[in-house]
Enzyme design. Structure first.
Site, PDB file in Angstrom:
ATOM      1  N   HIS A  62       0.818  -1.216   0.000  1.00 50.84           N
ATOM      2  CA  HIS A  62       0.000   0.000   0.000  1.00 50.84           C
ATOM      3  C   HIS A  62       0.851   1.265   0.000  1.00 50.84           C
ATOM      4  CE1 HIS A  62      -3.424  -2.705   1.488  1.00 50.84           C
ATOM      5  NE2 HIS A  62      -3.618  -2.404   0.230  1.00 50.84           N
ATOM      6  N   GLU A 106     -14.763   0.709  -6.790  1.00 54.38           N
ATOM      7  CA  GLU A 106     -14.532  -0.736  -6.572  1.00 54.38           C
ATOM      8  C   GLU A 106     -15.732  -1.472  -7.140  1.00 54.38           C
ATOM      9  OE1 GLU A 106     -12.387  -3.203  -4.986  1.00 54.38           O
ATOM     10  OE2 GLU A 106     -14.050  -4.455  -5.689  1.00 54.38           O
ATOM     11  N   ASP A 159      -5.342  -0.495  -8.100  1.00 59.38           N
ATOM     12  CA  ASP A 159      -4.973  -1.605  -7.221  1.00 59.38           C
ATOM     13  C   ASP A 159      -5.929  -2.743  -7.513  1.00 59.38           C
ATOM     14  OD1 ASP A 159      -4.434  -3.366  -5.196  1.00 59.38           O
ATOM     15  OD2 ASP A 159      -5.226  -2.106  -3.586  1.00 59.38           O
ATOM     16  N   SER A 160      -5.617  -3.506  -8.556  1.00 59.07           N
ATOM     17  CA  SER A 160      -6.554  -4.529  -9.027  1.00 59.07           C
ATOM     18  C   SER A 160      -6.116  -5.912  -8.578  1.00 59.07           C
ATOM     19  CB  SER A 160      -6.577  -4.506 -10.553  1.00 59.07           C
ATOM     20  OG  SER A 160      -5.334  -4.963 -11.036  1.00 59.07           O
TER      21      SER A 160
HETATM   22  N1  AG3 Z   1      -3.979  -6.118  -4.870  1.00 51.21           N
HETATM   23  C1  AG3 Z   1      -3.622  -7.331  -5.473  1.00 51.21           C
HETATM   24  C2  AG3 Z   1      -2.271  -7.484  -6.032  1.00 51.21           C
HETATM   25  C3  AG3 Z   1      -2.195  -8.751  -6.803  1.00 51.21           C
HETATM   26  C4  AG3 Z   1      -1.949  -9.967  -5.996  1.00 51.21           C
HETATM   27  N2  AG3 Z   1      -1.703 -11.069  -6.882  1.00 51.21           N
HETATM   28  C5  AG3 Z   1      -1.016 -12.175  -6.561  1.00 51.21           C
HETATM   29  N3  AG3 Z   1      -0.465 -12.312  -5.408  1.00 51.21           N
HETATM   30  N4  AG3 Z   1      -0.900 -13.102  -7.482  1.00 51.21           N
HETATM   31  C6  AG3 Z   1      -4.708  -6.496  -3.748  1.00 51.21           C
HETATM   32  C7  AG3 Z   1      -5.405  -5.533  -2.960  1.00 51.21           C
HETATM   33  C8  AG3 Z   1      -4.538  -4.883  -1.946  1.00 51.21           C
HETATM   34  N5  AG3 Z   1      -5.152  -3.688  -1.557  1.00 51.21           N
END
Ligand code: AG3
Length: 300
Positions: A62, A106, A159-160
């Site tokens: 974050h 979202e 942030d997907s």
């Molecule tokens: N954001 C996800 C990042 C991707 C994770 N992917 C993976 N580990 N293969 C998540 C939300 C965080 N606020």
């Protein structure tokens, strides 16, 4: 008895986390959601079998997805956050005193509900009066914002989840083109752009998509223990301002746990194999795919 959550990356590689308690498991209209209490990482949010965030290491991701772009802009006032249903990015954005308005878009309200219930340290800032939440599709939101002359936002943060299911459109060149148009002059886009290991193709898709849409694109990395293979990439696009030479205040106006002014610059120093990956021209098959997506959008 022991209970383990395992995240399968390839048929041959998994991450296994020992679970103390299952707090919630449900099917939402978009994906399967779980919140688990783990022994080493605190509470953990999982979507479609993939670890999204944990109480213990969420600060790394974050802070890095947020502060690198936010400090690359001289005074970000209006910010669009796409995805990020847990609220972690919004929390970090609001620490910047120049911020006046945050649109948080979202697609899956269930993610935010679960975060509000189980992950209060991550989601608490969502109640700040500067934040407006919109439970809708980020691709469509940006398409509309792109029609406003002169742009709407100083910073857009994406942030997907991985580019499967609801997040596919957030990895497309058309979406990035609309992000550019939705930004004001001097605006900055940053997206999570996957890992140079198992999701290399998605990383290059983001990077090249942004490079097509923005005069300047750079990749940077951070190390997130609960993401596959640790090394995670982010791509930043700007209309020419180089994040490497940004005037990051030193000391920072607030306390951080991972991001520092020196790390802002260091994060852009890539391991040789990653540097080679992004320096190479678009691979032919990716180029064909991106061209086709852009053409279909234009109705060619
Ligand atoms: N954001 C996800 C990042 C991707 C994770 N992917 C993976 N580990 N293969 C998540 C939300 C965080 N606020």
């Amino acid at each position: 008895m022991e209970f383990w959550f395992s995240e399968l990356h390839t048929p041959n590689f998994t991450i296994k986390v020992k679970v103390k308690r299952t707090l919630e498991v449900r099917k939402t209209p978009y994906q399967e959601l779980a919140v688990l209490e783990t022994l080493d990482f605190g509470r953990m949010l999982v979507l479609d079998g993939i670890i999204q965030t944990t109480e213990a290491d969420e600060f790394i991701y974050h802070e890095m997805i947020t502060h690198v772009p936010m400090f690359s802009h001289p005074s970000p006032e209006t910010v669009l956050v796409i995805g990020a249903g847990d609220g972690g990015v919004v929390r970090e954005v609001l620490r910047h005193p120049s911020v006046r308005k945050v649109d948080h878009v979202e697609i899956d309200e269930a993610v935010t509900e679960a975060a509000r219930r189980w992950l209060p340290t991550i989601s608490a800032a969502l109640d700040d009066p500067r934040v407006t939440q919109h439970f809708t599709d980020g691709v469509e939101w940006v398409r509309r914002a792109a029609r406003t002359r002169g742009g709407v936002y100083d910073v857009i943060l994406v942030d997907s989840t991985d580019p499967l299911g609801p997040a596919v459109g957030l990895f497309g060149p058309v979406f990035y083109g609309n992000c550019r148009k939705a930004l004001r002059p001097g605006g900055v886009l940053t997206v999570q752009s996957e890992s140079p290991w198992f999701t290399r193709r998605a990383m290059l898709r983001s990077f090249h998509g942004i490079r097509r849409a923005f005069p300047l694109a750079r990749l940077y990395t951070a190390h997130v223990p609960t993401y596959s293979t640790f090394t995670w990439s982010f791509t930043i696009g700007t209309d020419g301002v180089d994040p490497l030479t940004a005037a990051v205040p030193d000391p920072l106006p607030f306390e951080t746990r991972y991001y520092t002014p020196a790390l802002h610059r260091a994060a852009f120093v890539l391991p040789a194999f990653v540097e080679r990956l992004v320096a190479a021209p678009e691979p032919d098959d990716l180029k064909a795919e991106l061209d086709a997506e852009v053409a279909s959008e234009k109705g060619v």
